[in-house]
Design a protein around this motif. Structure first.
Motif, PDB file in Angstrom:
ATOM      1  N   LYS A 198       0.815  -1.212   0.000  1.00 40.73           N
ATOM      2  CA  LYS A 198       0.000   0.000   0.000  1.00 40.73           C
ATOM      3  C   LYS A 198       0.853   1.267   0.000  1.00 40.73           C
ATOM      4  O   LYS A 198       0.377   2.337  -0.391  1.00 40.73           O
ATOM      5  N   ALA A 199       2.102   1.179   0.426  1.00 43.91           N
ATOM      6  CA  ALA A 199       2.978   2.356   0.412  1.00 43.91           C
ATOM      7  C   ALA A 199       3.217   2.847  -1.008  1.00 43.91           C
ATOM      8  O   ALA A 199       3.159   4.047  -1.282  1.00 43.91           O
ATOM      9  N   PHE A 200       3.505   1.939  -1.912  1.00 41.33           N
ATOM     10  CA  PHE A 200       3.621   2.236  -3.338  1.00 41.33           C
ATOM     11  C   PHE A 200       3.725   0.910  -4.071  1.00 41.33           C
ATOM     12  O   PHE A 200       4.558   0.062  -3.729  1.00 41.33           O
ATOM     13  N   LEU A 201       2.889   0.729  -5.076  1.00 41.85           N
ATOM     14  CA  LEU A 201       2.908  -0.532  -5.803  1.00 41.85           C
ATOM     15  C   LEU A 201       2.634  -0.302  -7.279  1.00 41.85           C
ATOM     16  O   LEU A 201       1.739   0.443  -7.662  1.00 41.85           O
ATOM     17  N   CYS A 202       3.445  -0.925  -8.096  1.00 36.98           N
ATOM     18  CA  CYS A 202       3.215  -1.083  -9.522  1.00 36.98           C
ATOM     19  C   CYS A 202       3.939  -2.367  -9.899  1.00 36.98           C
ATOM     20  O   CYS A 202       4.615  -2.976  -9.062  1.00 36.98           O
ATOM     21  N   THR A 203       3.814  -2.823 -11.122  1.00 33.61           N
ATOM     22  CA  THR A 203       4.435  -4.102 -11.475  1.00 33.61           C
ATOM     23  C   THR A 203       5.956  -4.027 -11.340  1.00 33.61           C
ATOM     24  O   THR A 203       6.597  -4.982 -10.897  1.00 33.61           O
ATOM     25  N   GLY A 204       6.540  -2.881 -11.693  1.00 32.85           N
ATOM     26  CA  GLY A 204       7.989  -2.739 -11.564  1.00 32.85           C
ATOM     27  C   GLY A 204       8.446  -2.822 -10.125  1.00 32.85           C
ATOM     28  O   GLY A 204       9.472  -3.441  -9.822  1.00 32.85           O
ATOM     29  N   MET A 205       7.705  -2.206  -9.220  1.00 30.02           N
ATOM     30  CA  MET A 205       8.053  -2.263  -7.800  1.00 30.02           C
ATOM     31  C   MET A 205       7.875  -3.673  -7.275  1.00 30.02           C
ATOM     32  O   MET A 205       8.699  -4.166  -6.484  1.00 30.02           O
ATOM     33  N   ALA A 206       6.818  -4.349  -7.686  1.00 32.10           N
ATOM     34  CA  ALA A 206       6.598  -5.724  -7.244  1.00 32.10           C
ATOM     35  C   ALA A 206       7.730  -6.641  -7.694  1.00 32.10           C
ATOM     36  O   ALA A 206       8.208  -7.486  -6.927  1.00 32.10           O
ATOM     37  N   ARG A 207       8.183  -6.474  -8.930  1.00 30.10           N
ATOM     38  CA  ARG A 207       9.293  -7.298  -9.419  1.00 30.10           C
ATOM     39  C   ARG A 207      10.570  -7.016  -8.638  1.00 30.10           C
ATOM     40  O   ARG A 207      11.337  -7.928  -8.319  1.00 30.10           O
ATOM     41  N   LEU A 208      10.786  -5.744  -8.309  1.00 24.41           N
ATOM     42  CA  LEU A 208      11.997  -5.363  -7.592  1.00 24.41           C
ATOM     43  C   LEU A 208      12.050  -6.028  -6.219  1.00 24.41           C
ATOM     44  O   LEU A 208      13.070  -6.628  -5.856  1.00 24.41           O
ATOM     45  N   VAL A 209      10.967  -5.947  -5.448  1.00 21.95           N
ATOM     46  CA  VAL A 209      11.000  -6.541  -4.106  1.00 21.95           C
ATOM     47  C   VAL A 209      10.999  -8.070  -4.184  1.00 21.95           C
ATOM     48  O   VAL A 209      11.554  -8.742  -3.305  1.00 21.95           O
ATOM     49  N   ALA A 210      10.405  -8.610  -5.241  1.00 23.96           N
ATOM     50  CA  ALA A 210      10.470 -10.067  -5.427  1.00 23.96           C
ATOM     51  C   ALA A 210      11.912 -10.499  -5.656  1.00 23.96           C
ATOM     52  O   ALA A 210      12.374 -11.503  -5.093  1.00 23.96           O
ATOM     53  N   GLU A 211      12.637  -9.752  -6.487  1.00 22.79           N
ATOM     54  CA  GLU A 211      14.044 -10.071  -6.750  1.00 22.79           C
ATOM     55  C   GLU A 211      14.881 -10.001  -5.481  1.00 22.79           C
ATOM     56  O   GLU A 211      15.871 -10.732  -5.341  1.00 22.79           O
TER      57      GLU A 211
END
Length: 446
Positions: free
Chosen positions: A82-95
């Motif tokens: 909820k702080a900030f999410l987009c597909t690029g951010m999701a991929r980054l934290v997944a990595e």
């Protein structure tokens, strides 16, 4: 009066200094007023992408992810989307090996589009609609945090497999934050209370559902918490509840999620949560409480959001109008405002503001930086800026990575700004600017 006012020749050299721990990891300034991020001119990025624009230092995000994992070995670190999410951010934290906390079917859709591993996703939120729960069971999310008794039956009826769940507890701990972001006290909308028996009743109800597997408890004290002590109290109180419920139902719990809310610095006056102190004191408090109550230690989970991404962001605005009231305030109006950052209007949040892209030799005077929207409360900051501030000047606002874009709106039918990732001397958009065509796309024309 500042040192620059006393010795004007020092202003250019003082301008090369960025306030410590307020700007992204790769941000640099020089005496000419230039600001770079990951080696890229911020002025160039403003020219390329327009304003308002959000810049995201991805090296800063990765560094924060790694610091959390290194400080808390054996602890599950879950990014609060909820702080900030987009597909690029999701991929980054997944990595970076983090889990992901989502609060709606929409956030889950973003995570799925990014290919985020479903088993590392936690569905949260105090109101989960039938669509939210259906999306979670269809995706096979790892855990669902139960926040109301109504969710228990709904989730059990929807799931086609045995779903792991946690129960959110209101531990009645006030972490001393703004009332609007305090969530750990008993008298608010989140979780189950202990004193009135609703927490124990929720545990009983979940245990009666063969399609639900209770793996632990959850609590979240609020946002922008700078002290470790409330988390220590939460660990102790939650373990006490573990012990009581374990004896009553003859069960043990595998997991304890202490939520997030870890504070960052927005101004020089702010104090961030000390991650090293947290990593030392909170697990120690958990172990001591487990020993005192003679229960096996559960695996600890934490959910930082702002502490991962908040400091990575810079908001860019262009000055549109300057109104100097004789004997009164100077209003510096910019091309953004409460539609892209509602936090000052909602919470009275404060930010520093920096003029960039030109040498700064004029004295600094207090001004009110305001937005473009039709609200007297559309005030972004009360700060000192050079007295020769004029239309066309570029302003940079640090600590802009969390709860700004994610809370943005289309007030006055203004499109939301783009988010541009910057790393290794290059930039690429994560989210494009919202156009008038986007605003009209949902119109139903008869």
């Amino acid at each position: 009066m500042t040192l620059g006012d006393l010795v004007p020749s020092l202003r250019t050299s003082l301008n090369a200094r960025l306030e410590p721990n307020l700007w992204p990891l790769t941000a640099r300034a020089d005496c000419a007023g230039e600001l770079t991020l990951a080696g890229v001119s911020v002025g160039h990025l403003a020219a390329l992408h327009g304003t308002p624009t959000y810049l995201l230092d991805t090296e800063h995000v990765r560094d924060r992810c790694r610091r959390y994992r290194a400080a808390l070995p054996g602890t599950e670190v879950i990014y609060a989307g909820k702080a900030f999410l987009c597909t690029g951010m999701a991929r980054l934290v997944a990595e970076e090996g983090l889990g992901l906390d989502v609060s709606s079917a929409g956030e889950l859709a973003v995570a799925r589009a990014a290919g985020f591993p479903a088993e590392r996703i936690v569905l949260h939120g105090n109101v989960k609609t039938a669509e939210d729960l259906k999306a979670a069971t269809t995706a096979g999310v790892g855990r669902v945090v139960i926040d109301s008794t109504d969710e228990i039956d709904q989730l059990a009826a929807l799931t086609r497999h045995r779903q792991d769940v946690l129960i959110r507890i209101a531990p009645d701990i006030d972490a001393g934050t703004h009332r609007a972001v305090t969530t750990g006290t008993a008298d608010q909308k989140f979780g189950f209370r202990v004193a009135d028996g609703t927490a124990a009743d929720a545990v009983r109800r979940v245990l009666e559902q063969p399609r639900l597997r209770l793996v632990g408890l959850h609590c979240h004290l609020g946002s922008q918490i700078s002290s470790v002590a409330p988390y220590e109290r939460a660990a102790e109180r939650m373990i006490g509840l573990y012990a009581e419920l374990g004896r009553r139902h003859r069960i043990t719990f595998d997991q304890l999620n202490l939520g997030g809310g870890h504070g960052i610095r927005y101004t020089d006056a702010d104090r961030a949560l000390d991650l090293a102190a947290y990593a030392e004191r909170v697990p120690a408090a958990l172990r001591a409480a487990c020993a005192a109550h003679r229960v096996p230690p559960p695996r600890l989970s934490v959910e930082p959001g702002r502490a991962i991404v908040g400091g990575a962001g810079i908001a860019l605005y262009r000055v549109a109008v300057v109104k100097r009231r004789p004997g009164g305030r100077t209003f510096v109006a910019v091309d953004g405002g409460m539609s892209d950052n509602p936090r000052p209007a909602l919470y009275g949040s404060r930010y520093p503001v920096r003029v960039i892209g030109r040498p700064l030799r004029a004295a600094y005077r207090p001004v009110t930086v305001v937005g473009r929207h039709c609200e007297a409360g559309d005030v972004l900051a009360e700060v000192p800026l050079p007295e020769d501030i004029h239309p066309g000047d570029l302003l940079a606002v640090p600590a802009a990575g969390a709860y700004q874009y994610s809370m943005a709106s289309n007030y006055n039918m203004v499109g939301r700004p783009p988010v541009v990732a910057v790393a290794d001397g290059a930039s690429h958009p994560l989210l494009r600017r919202e156009s008038e065509a986007d605003l009209l796309a949902r119109e139903v024309c008869e």
